[in-house]
Design a protein around this motif. Structure first.
Motif, PDB file in Angstrom:
ATOM      1  N   LYS A   1       0.935  -1.136   0.043  1.00 28.62           N
ATOM      2  CA  LYS A   1      -0.114  -0.037   0.103  1.00 28.62           C
ATOM      3  C   LYS A   1       1.078   1.325   0.093  1.00 28.62           C
ATOM      4  CE  LYS A   1      -3.642   2.209   2.620  1.00 28.62           C
ATOM      5  NZ  LYS A   1      -4.357   2.315   3.944  1.00 28.62           N
ATOM      6  N   LEU A   2       0.656   2.227  -1.140  1.00 31.75           N
ATOM      7  CA  LEU A   2       1.213   3.377  -0.956  1.00 31.75           C
ATOM      8  C   LEU A   2       0.618   4.396   0.025  1.00 31.75           C
ATOM      9  CD1 LEU A   2       3.789   3.893  -2.650  1.00 31.75           C
ATOM     10  CD2 LEU A   2       2.543   1.808  -3.409  1.00 31.75           C
ATOM     11  N   THR A   3       1.473   4.828   0.858  1.00 32.97           N
ATOM     12  CA  THR A   3       0.723   5.685   1.709  1.00 32.97           C
ATOM     13  C   THR A   3       1.456   6.815   2.313  1.00 32.97           C
ATOM     14  OG1 THR A   3      -0.485   5.750   3.971  1.00 32.97           O
ATOM     15  CG2 THR A   3       1.218   4.384   3.698  1.00 32.97           C
ATOM     16  N   ARG A   4       1.615   7.511   3.523  1.00 31.95           N
ATOM     17  CA  ARG A   4       2.359   8.409   4.019  1.00 31.95           C
ATOM     18  C   ARG A   4       2.714   8.124   5.486  1.00 31.95           C
ATOM     19  NH1 ARG A   4      -1.917  11.722   2.166  1.00 31.95           N
ATOM     20  NH2 ARG A   4      -1.373  13.204   0.339  1.00 31.95           N
ATOM     21  N   PHE A   5       4.152   8.291   5.721  1.00 32.19           N
ATOM     22  CA  PHE A   5       4.513   7.834   7.207  1.00 32.19           C
ATOM     23  C   PHE A   5       3.774   8.673   8.273  1.00 32.19           C
ATOM     24  CE2 PHE A   5       8.498   6.860   4.846  1.00 32.19           C
ATOM     25  CZ  PHE A   5       8.741   5.612   5.477  1.00 32.19           C
ATOM     26  N   ALA A   6       3.031   9.860   7.811  1.00 32.96           N
ATOM     27  CA  ALA A   6       2.437  10.627   8.988  1.00 32.96           C
ATOM     28  C   ALA A   6       1.071  10.060   8.879  1.00 32.96           C
ATOM     29  CB  ALA A   6       2.251  12.117   8.279  1.00 32.96           C
ATOM     30  N   ASP A   7       0.677   9.367   8.158  1.00 26.49           N
ATOM     31  CA  ASP A   7      -1.001   8.706   8.248  1.00 26.49           C
ATOM     32  C   ASP A   7      -0.818   7.333   8.584  1.00 26.49           C
ATOM     33  OD1 ASP A   7      -1.680  10.978   7.010  1.00 26.49           O
ATOM     34  OD2 ASP A   7      -1.684  10.177   4.913  1.00 26.49           O
ATOM     35  N   GLU A   8       0.216   6.562   8.540  1.00 25.67           N
ATOM     36  CA  GLU A   8       0.329   4.937   8.905  1.00 25.67           C
ATOM     37  C   GLU A   8       1.421   4.571   9.562  1.00 25.67           C
ATOM     38  OE1 GLU A   8      -2.425   2.206   6.617  1.00 25.67           O
ATOM     39  OE2 GLU A   8      -2.310   3.649   5.137  1.00 25.67           O
ATOM     40  N   GLN A   9       1.404   3.840  10.514  1.00 27.87           N
ATOM     41  CA  GLN A   9       2.804   3.359  11.033  1.00 27.87           C
ATOM     42  C   GLN A   9       2.677   1.972  10.923  1.00 27.87           C
ATOM     43  OE1 GLN A   9       2.607   5.191  15.064  1.00 27.87           O
ATOM     44  NE2 GLN A   9       4.476   6.081  14.463  1.00 27.87           N
ATOM     45  N   ALA A  10       3.968   1.328  10.610  1.00 28.72           N
ATOM     46  CA  ALA A  10       4.365  -0.329  10.566  1.00 28.72           C
ATOM     47  C   ALA A  10       4.529  -0.651  11.934  1.00 28.72           C
ATOM     48  CB  ALA A  10       5.348  -0.367   9.474  1.00 28.72           C
ATOM     49  N   TYR A  11       4.429  -2.002  11.839  1.00 32.02           N
ATOM     50  CA  TYR A  11       4.693  -2.673  13.470  1.00 32.02           C
ATOM     51  C   TYR A  11       5.731  -2.238  14.126  1.00 32.02           C
ATOM     52  CZ  TYR A  11       5.040  -6.817  16.137  1.00 32.02           C
ATOM     53  OH  TYR A  11       4.883  -7.660  17.568  1.00 32.02           O
ATOM     54  N   TRP A  12       6.855  -2.136  13.783  1.00 31.67           N
ATOM     55  CA  TRP A  12       7.737  -1.714  14.557  1.00 31.67           C
ATOM     56  C   TRP A  12       7.983  -0.232  14.916  1.00 31.67           C
ATOM     57  CZ3 TRP A  12       9.678  -4.758  17.896  1.00 31.67           C
ATOM     58  CH2 TRP A  12       9.800  -6.135  17.685  1.00 31.67           C
ATOM     59  N   ALA A  13       7.493   0.717  14.030  1.00 37.10           N
ATOM     60  CA  ALA A  13       7.305   2.085  13.970  1.00 37.10           C
ATOM     61  C   ALA A  13       6.479   2.232  15.327  1.00 37.10           C
ATOM     62  CB  ALA A  13       6.810   2.751  12.737  1.00 37.10           C
ATOM     63  N   GLN A  14       5.411   1.529  15.552  1.00 40.11           N
ATOM     64  CA  GLN A  14       4.290   1.725  16.445  1.00 40.11           C
ATOM     65  C   GLN A  14       5.021   1.510  17.704  1.00 40.11           C
ATOM     66  OE1 GLN A  14       0.968  -0.828  15.818  1.00 40.11           O
ATOM     67  NE2 GLN A  14       1.022  -0.246  13.545  1.00 40.11           N
ATOM     68  N   ARG A  15       5.982   0.792  17.848  1.00 35.71           N
ATOM     69  CA  ARG A  15       6.766   0.429  18.967  1.00 35.71           C
ATOM     70  C   ARG A  15       8.016   1.355  19.045  1.00 35.71           C
ATOM     71  NH1 ARG A  15       3.707  -3.198  17.295  1.00 35.71           N
ATOM     72  NH2 ARG A  15       2.702  -4.866  18.366  1.00 35.71           N
ATOM     73  N   GLY A  16       8.004   2.447  18.256  1.00 35.78           N
ATOM     74  CA  GLY A  16       9.087   3.545  18.853  1.00 35.78           C
ATOM     75  C   GLY A  16      10.334   3.174  18.015  1.00 35.78           C
ATOM     76  N   TRP A  17      10.643   2.368  16.970  1.00 29.09           N
ATOM     77  CA  TRP A  17      11.379   2.112  16.305  1.00 29.09           C
ATOM     78  C   TRP A  17      11.875   2.993  15.160  1.00 29.09           C
ATOM     79  CZ3 TRP A  17      13.795  -3.604  15.936  1.00 29.09           C
ATOM     80  CH2 TRP A  17      13.675  -4.177  17.087  1.00 29.09           C
ATOM     81  N   ALA A  18      12.950   3.334  14.502  1.00 30.45           N
ATOM     82  CA  ALA A  18      12.986   4.145  13.364  1.00 30.45           C
ATOM     83  C   ALA A  18      12.162   3.953  12.335  1.00 30.45           C
ATOM     84  CB  ALA A  18      14.566   4.288  13.047  1.00 30.45           C
ATOM     85  N   VAL A  19      11.845   4.896  11.520  1.00 33.57           N
ATOM     86  CA  VAL A  19      11.009   4.796  10.053  1.00 33.57           C
ATOM     87  C   VAL A  19      11.904   4.651   8.855  1.00 33.57           C
ATOM     88  CG1 VAL A  19       8.825   5.366  11.162  1.00 33.57           C
ATOM     89  CG2 VAL A  19      10.591   6.859   9.984  1.00 33.57           C
ATOM     90  N   ARG A  20      13.145   5.208   9.003  1.00 36.01           N
ATOM     91  CA  ARG A  20      14.215   5.239   8.120  1.00 36.01           C
ATOM     92  C   ARG A  20      15.468   4.746   8.701  1.00 36.01           C
ATOM     93  NH1 ARG A  20      10.807   9.465   6.836  1.00 36.01           N
ATOM     94  NH2 ARG A  20      10.249  10.033   4.558  1.00 36.01           N
TER      95      ARG A  20
END
Length: 540
Positions: free
Chosen positions: A408-427
């Motif tokens: 799914k093409l989306t925005r980091f500001a709109d949706e968070q992946a599994y580990w991003a939800q737990r405070g890990w880096a997105v890049r």
């Protein structure tokens, strides 16, 4: 003769009650075992997951990040086994207690099984709502558990006799019952033992068959039946100098069987390639789906890429290199037409895990692949069969979705992946890293001329230099092996003369952009470990 309370002399529980507790515990344990065995069989037949795995997935999702990190630190790659074992232990302990209750009040026993089934159904609906067969293992397990409980309770009545309102009850002659039980000659006891044995054997057989079915069921969608096409433009053979031939040194190409595995899946998904489909949607002009036949008909390409897990500690072995076969992810996204502002590729695994990958990284020309092959054969199940993402230069938690079924093409500001939800880096670009393989930590080598060797990596930048030093002395540059490109690790080797005694060796690498590996030690969370690898060894 009535029981005399012997408290103070070491015996506080009447023998009749002890027998009831033991019998009830056996009934409960066997009933839970029957439920789990039937659930495993149904899962194997339908290609779904067992209730234990479904509950475990929910537990993993609900576990706070600090606890999850602690579990990984304590148990490493055995964390999944520990969790599944813990869930099974809780079920059996609860089952034993339930059996004791059911021996006095069968209705409560059946009600307890219904609660277990409801919890299993809730778990599969939370993670597998789109799977029409997801509930089958839970329902099969519940049915088997109820049947086993009914058979065992009925058989138990022949031992103890019916009590009030039909409930099993110990016989009035408490001394005669133990005698009959101990002799093993009474028809009631013999019938209970036979029933219990039958339930045990049936449960174990069903569970074993269920676990084996995914391995033995063939068909067009099985891994063994998938024929990979030749790449449209095959890569040349690897340079002869990629392996330095040093004993004990990590090979340049990692055998598939030795490739590391890190993921949140409690059991390895075993997908049918004929039923696999990838959906591409979100912020795109033309959403579409693609199946395996369509994917294999596209012009596939090869790429030599080293993968690294963000959980890899300094000097760790959670890295591996292979030649991958797949279709360029950038071309797949161009077919969909990525809309402006879609800065995240949110990919989803068959088991529900999500991964957020920066769109610009996939589109910048690197060999980012929707991979179907690894090391000259179809992806192993453990490594993502039938298809996965491979993006050089990023840690796996932001790039390497296995068993991928949705993009799914989306925005980091709109949706968070599994580990991003737990405070890990997105890049999370891979940090430049190096490791000492030879000598082995705390190893012993002959004194005199000593060979030092290891590997270094800085994916999509390449390694420009590796330096070593012994006993905190001066740094000197090691010899580097050849590499096919900037997306793989490289072997390094150096030699020095050493006197007998205890020594240390340290290593650091510099990537092709001039960035040298830092000496500052950091942990793996949130974006990868850093520091120099240092080992001790003895020259004799």
């Amino acid at each position: 003769m009535p029981h005399v309370n012997t408290e103070g002399r070491g015996e506080t529980t009447p023998p009749r009650d002890r027998r009831r507790i033991v019998a009830g515990s056996v009934i409960g344990l066997l009933s839970v075992g029957a439920a789990l065995g039937a659930a495993e069989l149904a899962a194997g037949l339908t290609g779904s997951v067992s209730p234990v795995v479904a509950v475990g997935d929910v537990v993993v999702d609900a576990t706070p990040a600090p606890l999850m990190e602690l579990a990984i630190a304590l148990f490493g790659t055995a964390d999944k086994l520990v969790l599944v074992t813990g869930i099974a232990a809780v079920l059996f302990v609860a089952g034993a207690s339930l059996g004791v209750i059911a021996l006095r009040c069968p209705a409560l026993g059946y009600a307890g099984l219904a609660v277990f089934a409801a919890a299993g159904l809730a778990a599969v609906l939370l993670r597998r709502a789109d799977d029409p067969w997801a509930a089958a293992p839970v329902l099969a397990g519940a049915g088997a558990g109820v049947l086993a409980l009914a058979l065992l309770l009925r058989s138990a009545r022949t031992v103890h006799g019916p009590g009030r309102k039909g409930r099993p009850q110990a016989p009035a002659d408490a001394e005669a019952a133990p005698a009959q039980a101990g002799s093993g000659q009474g028809p009631g006891r013999r019938g209970f033992v036979l029933t219990a044995t039958g339930v045990l054997v049936g449960s174990a057989t069903a569970g074993a068959v269920g676990r084996l079915l995914p391995n033995v069921l063939g068909g067009a969608g099985a891994r063994s039946a998938l024929a990979l096409p030749a790449p449209a433009e095959p890569l040349p053979a690897l340079p002869s100098g990629v392996d330095l031939g040093v004993p004990g040194l990590t090979p340049f190409s990692t055998p598939n069987a030795d490739f590391y595995r890190i993921d949140t899946a409690l059991t390895i998904p075993r997908l049918d390639s004929t039923r696999w489909r990838l959906r591409v949607h979100g912020m795109v002009d033309e959403p579409f789906e693609i199946d395996m036949d369509e994917l294999l008909a596209l012009p596939l390409v090869e790429a030599d890429i080293t993968m690294t897990c963000v959980s890899n500690q300094v000097g760790g072995d959670l890295a591996g290199n292979s030649r991958w076969l797949g279709f360029p992810l950038a071309d797949l996204l161009r077919r969909a037409g990525v809309q402006s502002g879609a800065d995240q590729i949110l990919s989803t695994s068959d088991d529900g895990w999500t991964c957020g990958t920066p769109t610009e990284v996939v589109m910048d020309g690197r060999d980012a692949l929707l991979a179907v092959g690894m090391g000259g054969e179809p992806l192993p199940h453990v490594n993502g069969y039938p298809a996965r993402m491979v993006v050089p230069g990023l840690y796996g938690f932001v790039s390497a979705t296995k068993w991928v079924t949705d993009i799914k093409l989306t925005r980091f500001a709109d949706e968070q992946a599994y580990w991003a939800q737990r405070g890990w880096a997105v890049r999370a670009p891979v940090k430049v890293m190096s490791r000492v393989d030879v000598p082995a930590p705390l190893g012993r080598v002959p004194s005199g001329d000593v060979v030092l060797a290891g590997v270094a990596w800085a994916q999509h930048r390449g390694v420009d230099a590796v330096e070593v030093r012994v006993d905190d002395g001066e740094w000197w540059e090691a010899e580097l092996a050849q590499v096919p490109g900037i997306d793989t690790w490289t072997q390094w080797v150096a030699e020095t003369a050493l006197d007998p005694g205890l020594h240390t060796v340290e290593v650091r690498a510099t990537d092709a952009t001039g960035r040298t590996q830092t000496s500052e030690r950091t942990e793996t969370v949130p974006d990868g470990a850093s520091g120099w690898h240092r080992i001790r060894f003895t020259a004799e």
